[in-house]
Design a protein around this motif. Structure first.
Motif, short mmCIF file in Angstrom:
data_model
loop_
_atom_site.label_atom_id
_atom_site.label_comp_id
_atom_site.label_asym_id
_atom_site.label_seq_id
_atom_site.Cartn_x
_atom_site.Cartn_y
_atom_site.Cartn_z
N SER A 111 6.56 -4.79 -5.22
CA SER A 111 6.48 -3.84 -4.11
C SER A 111 7.54 -4.11 -3.05
O SER A 111 7.71 -5.24 -2.60
CB SER A 111 5.10 -3.90 -3.45
N PRO A 112 8.25 -3.06 -2.61
CA PRO A 112 9.22 -3.24 -1.52
C PRO A 112 8.56 -3.25 -0.15
O PRO A 112 9.23 -3.45 0.85
CB PRO A 112 10.14 -2.03 -1.67
N LEU A 113 7.25 -3.04 -0.11
CA LEU A 113 6.54 -3.03 1.17
C LEU A 113 6.35 -4.44 1.71
O LEU A 113 6.23 -5.40 0.96
CB LEU A 113 5.18 -2.35 1.02
N HIS A 114 6.28 -4.53 3.00
CA HIS A 114 6.00 -5.79 3.67
C HIS A 114 4.61 -6.26 3.23
O HIS A 114 3.72 -5.43 3.02
CB HIS A 114 6.04 -5.57 5.19
N PRO A 115 4.37 -7.55 3.09
CA PRO A 115 3.05 -8.04 2.66
C PRO A 115 1.90 -7.63 3.58
O PRO A 115 0.75 -7.65 3.17
CB PRO A 115 3.22 -9.56 2.65
N PHE A 116 2.19 -7.26 4.83
CA PHE A 116 1.14 -6.81 5.74
C PHE A 116 1.01 -5.29 5.75
O PHE A 116 0.25 -4.74 6.53
CB PHE A 116 1.39 -7.31 7.16
N SER A 117 1.74 -4.62 4.89
CA SER A 117 1.65 -3.17 4.79
C SER A 117 0.24 -2.77 4.33
O SER A 117 -0.35 -3.40 3.45
CB SER A 117 2.66 -2.66 3.77
N TYR A 118 -0.28 -1.73 4.92
CA TYR A 118 -1.62 -1.23 4.57
C TYR A 118 -1.74 -0.98 3.07
O TYR A 118 -2.70 -1.40 2.43
CB TYR A 118 -1.90 0.04 5.36
N HIS A 119 -0.76 -0.31 2.48
CA HIS A 119 -0.83 0.04 1.06
C HIS A 119 -0.73 -1.20 0.17
O HIS A 119 -1.40 -1.28 -0.86
CB HIS A 119 0.26 1.05 0.71
N PHE A 120 0.09 -2.15 0.57
CA PHE A 120 0.19 -3.40 -0.18
C PHE A 120 -1.14 -4.15 -0.14
O PHE A 120 -1.65 -4.61 -1.16
CB PHE A 120 1.33 -4.26 0.37
#
Length: 137
Positions: A111-120
């Motif tokens: 995932s390219p999302l930050h680890p604190f991203s809601y979706h992640f």
């Protein structure tokens, strides 16, 4: 029995300081939290967490990218995460926790999302539910 409630704090509370609870998960972006509170509980939250400038800055973590990821990749990743969590839910309802986990694992790893991203965080929570479900059979 009596009608009392015992609460333990994880930090010191000053005399007269307001003590609050969270009706929903605090890992959602502010807009989603406020929308859910309005829909489910019929009120617009005006707590310090929703209104403060610091909260708005922290909210950026929910949608921020890992270093080097493009915005297009993030939009695509969010769509994929919603599809993957939905497919994982379907597998979990039929008791197929291994299949659900196999759907979630590649997304979590790349995932390219930050680890604190809601979706992640949603995908990680779902993967944890799979592990718990698999061991409770």
């Amino acid at each position: 029995m009596g009608s009392s409630l015992q609460v333990r704090a994880i930090r010191s509370i000053k005399m007269g300081e307001e003590v609050t609870i969270s009706y929903i998960t605090v890992f959602q972006p502010i807009e989603k939290r406020r929308e859910e509170l309005q829909d489910r509980y019929r009120f617009l939250c005006s707590c310090s967490g929703c209104l403060s400038a610091e909260a708005l800055e922290k909210n950026e973590l929910h949608t921020s990218l890992r270093e080097g990821a493009s915005e297009v990749a993030v939009e695509k990743c969010i769509e994929e995460s919603e599809q993957i969590t939905s497919a994982a839910d379907t597998e979990m309802r039929t008791g197929n926790y291994q299949k659900a986990l196999s759907l979630l694992k590649p997304y979590i790893k790349s995932s390219p999302l930050h680890p604190f991203s809601y979706h992640f965080i949603q995908c990680v929570e779902k993967a944890m539910d799979c592990c718990i479900g698999a061991f409770s059979i």
